[in-house]
Design a protein around this motif. Sequence first.
Motif, short mmCIF file in Angstrom:
data_model
loop_
_atom_site.label_atom_id
_atom_site.label_comp_id
_atom_site.label_asym_id
_atom_site.label_seq_id
_atom_site.Cartn_x
_atom_site.Cartn_y
_atom_site.Cartn_z
N UNK A 43 10.07 54.22 -75.04
CA UNK A 43 10.24 53.29 -76.11
C UNK A 43 9.68 51.95 -75.77
N UNK A 44 8.93 51.26 -76.43
CA UNK A 44 8.75 49.92 -75.93
C UNK A 44 9.28 49.02 -76.69
N UNK A 45 9.78 47.87 -76.13
CA UNK A 45 10.50 46.95 -76.55
C UNK A 45 9.63 45.99 -77.73
N UNK A 46 10.45 45.97 -78.85
CA UNK A 46 9.63 45.54 -79.82
C UNK A 46 9.84 43.92 -79.78
N UNK A 47 8.75 43.07 -79.49
CA UNK A 47 8.79 41.64 -79.13
C UNK A 47 8.56 40.90 -80.50
N UNK A 48 9.46 39.98 -80.53
CA UNK A 48 9.57 38.99 -81.75
C UNK A 48 8.68 37.65 -81.67
N UNK A 49 8.32 37.58 -80.46
CA UNK A 49 7.31 36.35 -79.95
C UNK A 49 8.29 35.21 -79.75
N UNK A 50 9.70 35.10 -79.76
CA UNK A 50 10.48 34.21 -79.43
C UNK A 50 11.44 34.64 -78.24
N UNK A 51 11.49 33.34 -77.43
CA UNK A 51 12.32 33.66 -75.89
C UNK A 51 13.50 33.50 -76.38
N UNK A 52 14.42 34.52 -75.80
CA UNK A 52 15.74 34.19 -76.21
C UNK A 52 16.51 34.30 -74.61
N UNK A 53 17.54 33.40 -74.61
CA UNK A 53 18.37 33.25 -73.22
C UNK A 53 19.36 34.28 -73.34
N UNK A 54 19.74 34.91 -72.38
CA UNK A 54 21.02 35.87 -72.40
C UNK A 54 22.19 35.05 -72.77
#
Length: 81
Positions: free
Chosen positions: A65-76
């Motif tokens: 399954x591919x991760x769906x990218x939202x285009x926003x970089x999110x820090x853990x």
Amino acid sequence: MEILLWLVPSAVVAVLAMLWVAWVGREGRGEVDREVAVRRLAGALEPDARKRRRPAPGYAAPQPDRDRSTGVAVRPSRRAS
């Protein structure tokens, strides 16, 4: 110009080989019977002809399954201590 004269024998051999292959190859194509041609065309135009002749390729492992990218970089997120 004289330096290019060594190309002449190979060019002549290549042209003669092309002419010979063209002459020999034309004999193999005979006239196809009209009824045979119509049957071949009908078979090729069948909607399921491609599926019947070319089965879908099988894969040894399932596709991940591919991760769906939202285009926003999110820090853990950090744990609150």
